[in-house]
Structures are given as C-alpha cells and as structure tokens.
Design an enzyme around this catalytic site. Sequence first.
Site, PDB file in Angstrom:
ATOM      1  N   GLN A   1       0.832  -1.200   0.000  1.00  0.00           N
ATOM      2  CA  GLN A   1       0.000   0.000   0.000  1.00  0.00           C
ATOM      3  C   GLN A   1       0.876   1.264   0.000  1.00  0.00           C
ATOM      4  O   GLN A   1       0.702   2.160  -0.812  1.00  0.00           O
ATOM      5  CB  GLN A   1      -0.896  -0.006   1.258  1.00  0.00           C
ATOM      6  CG  GLN A   1      -1.740   1.239   1.403  1.00  0.00           C
ATOM      7  CD  GLN A   1      -2.865   1.290   0.395  1.00  0.00           C
ATOM      8  OE1 GLN A   1      -3.598   0.333   0.244  1.00  0.00           O
ATOM      9  NE2 GLN A   1      -3.003   2.388  -0.312  1.00  0.00           N
TER      10      GLN A   1
ATOM     11  N   ARG B   1      -2.251   0.908  -7.146  1.00  0.00           N
ATOM     12  CA  ARG B   1      -1.962  -0.390  -6.522  1.00  0.00           C
ATOM     13  C   ARG B   1      -1.617  -1.403  -7.612  1.00  0.00           C
ATOM     14  O   ARG B   1      -0.678  -2.189  -7.476  1.00  0.00           O
ATOM     15  CB  ARG B   1      -3.164  -0.904  -5.708  1.00  0.00           C
ATOM     16  CG  ARG B   1      -3.504  -0.123  -4.460  1.00  0.00           C
ATOM     17  CD  ARG B   1      -2.457  -0.238  -3.361  1.00  0.00           C
ATOM     18  NE  ARG B   1      -2.151  -1.598  -2.946  1.00  0.00           N
ATOM     19  CZ  ARG B   1      -2.864  -2.314  -2.077  1.00  0.00           C
ATOM     20  NH1 ARG B   1      -3.895  -1.785  -1.473  1.00  0.00           N
ATOM     21  NH2 ARG B   1      -2.518  -3.554  -1.752  1.00  0.00           N
TER      22      ARG B   1
HETATM   23  N1   CP Z   1      -6.184  -0.712   0.655  1.00  0.00           N
HETATM   24  C1   CP Z   1      -6.346  -2.041   0.642  1.00  0.00           C
HETATM   25  O1   CP Z   1      -5.441  -2.829   0.942  1.00  0.00           O
HETATM   26  O2   CP Z   1      -7.580  -2.442   0.229  1.00  0.00           O
HETATM   27  P1   CP Z   1      -8.168  -3.903   0.404  1.00  0.00           P
HETATM   28  O3   CP Z   1      -8.304  -4.153   1.868  1.00  0.00           O
HETATM   29  O4   CP Z   1      -9.497  -3.849  -0.297  1.00  0.00           O
HETATM   30  O5   CP Z   1      -7.227  -4.895  -0.236  1.00  0.00           O
END
Ligand code: CP
Length: 316
Positions: free
Chosen positions: A137, A302
């Site tokens: 992230q 991402r």
């Molecule tokens: N930001 C993120 O990791 O989203 P998810 O939890 O949907 O994978």
Amino acid sequence: MGKLSGKDLISIHNLSREDIDMIFTLAAELKHKLKNNQPHHYLQDKSLAMIFEKPSTRTRVSFEIGMQQLGGYATNLQQQDIQIGERESLPDVARTLSRFVNGILVRTFAHQKLIDLAKYASVPVINGLSDLLHPCQALADFFTIKEKKAHDGPQGLKGLKMAYLGDGNNVCHSLMFAAAKLGVNLTMATPKGYEPDEVITKTAFEDARSYGAEFNILNDPVVAAQNADVIYTDVWTSMGQEKESQKRRKIFAPFQVNSDLLKLAKPDCIVMHCLPAHRGEEITDEVIDGPHSVVFDQAENRLHVQKAILVSLLGG
Ligand code: CP
Ligand code: NVA
C-alpha cells in the site's frame, strides 16, 4: 538478475532507497505499457498463491489481475480452505506452496506468521497486509505522491510535508518507513494511546534521521494539517478491531478529515486514503469526493506498483 529477485517483501524498512526508486521506475513503465496496450508478459507462466485471512478488494484484485497482465497466474486461498496451523503446520504449508508456485502473497493478522512463512518458503513471500504493516500500500501511495507532486530530479519528494491523521496502525507504520527513505517530512496526529508502535517508531525515526526527513508524532490534528502538501487518513477501526468501533468513533472524532481541516493545508494539498473508507467517520463525503482527493488514482496505482513488485521479486 534484478537486485530484489528471489527476495521477500515483508517491510519497506528492508528496502533501500535504490530498491524503491527501481520499483517506481518499473511501475511507471508498466503503467505506460498497459495504457498503450503494449504487451508486457514479464512473468510468462509464473504463478502466485494468494492467502487471504482477512477480506480484500484492492490487494486481491491488483495482484490477481496484475499476474494475468504479466502473463502469469494467481490462485486465491481463503482462510477456510488453507487453515494454516490447523489443517497442517505453517512450515508444511510454506514448503508445499513453494513446490507449486513462484511467489506467495499473504494477508494475515499476526505479523509473525508472515515472518515464519518467509522463513520456511523457498519462494518470495509478499506482505499483503498484517496487523503491523502494509508495505505494498505505502509503495503505491508514494508512487502516487510522486506522480502528483514530484519536483522530479535528484531530490524527488524530499522536503514535502505529509500529515497522517488517525490511527497509528499498519498503514501508518509502512508510510513511516517509506517516507523516511524518500526524505518526506511526516507529521502524525493520533489520539493519545493510539500512537504508532514504539519499536516501529524508533526504527523509522532512525531511518528518517539518516535520510534527512523530519518526523513528528502529535496528538493535535490541527497542528499536523497546517501547510501540508499531503493529508492521509485511514479507517479508525481496522479489520479485526470491530468490537472497538463504537469506542473508537468517539475517541477519533477530532481527527476527521473534513473541509475545515483541509483549509489549514496548502491550497494544492492532495488528500489520500488507502480505502476502504468509512465515509462520515475518518473522512467526509465532501472531501473524499472533492477536488483535492486523489484516492481513486491512488487505488489504481496499486495495480501498477504491485506489478512492479511482482516483476522485481518473481522475475529473473
Ligand atoms: N487498501 C487495501 O489494501 O484495500 P483492500 O483491503 O481492499 O485490499
Ligand atoms: N488499517 C486498515 C487498512 C485496510 C487496507 C486495516 O487494517 O483494516
């Protein structure tokens, strides 16, 4: 052979500044290729096992679709199927998967589980979020900040002012490690008792000092937001903390990212959130849907950054 080839990605603390720059350069190339319909099968016929012990949208889809776009495959293993440590021991899971696939992505609760899987697996293990860290992230986040804010050149993001408001959690910890290496000045404002983990703080502050970044931890969101180039927030109640959500809603209320708070930041400030957002709690609709918000560009990145990570670790 790339420098990161065959390595794990558990924490940004273990990456050098050069590693991060290399991931960003590759992510930009992969993004360009995807947008221009240019083939980029850099992981032809390679495979990734994805273990999800918590829900996910962005992480799961970016890695799964990312593998497909790179010419490889991903298989999803839910907690009820794999049952690490219950159906069979963690070392046996790691050893078995290592015979089938070229990499293992893991989203789990206890960070130690990731460390143990990496110890017993002979293929790269990627941290797709633990209770302690969320490195994939944070890499996508700083790639986004670079796209939006970089005075590129040798200094890159150095000197930029970032304010993180809310819980000193997994996302905050990984932002700290990335900000330190990139020379981004980071001020965190959390309620008392919700500051980042002490061990992480000590290590990240040491990194920050050696890379020339200024770090502060405060309990005052107003001071933190002043003159910020970037305002970042995350949910007040992370996955697994649901029982505390009522209590947290009260404690965190002054840390909401709303239009009043935004007035304190620089006029061209960008607002970021890793998502999923609890609209009306840590961030208002007005701000997340407003002109300063870059949250969906951030979410899109991402994909590009996760692909760069996959190529770096799983590629030859
Ligand atoms: N930001 C993120 O990791 O989203 P998810 O939890 O949907 O994978
Ligand atoms: N801190 C959040 C991040 C979700 C991507 C959680 O752990 O639930």
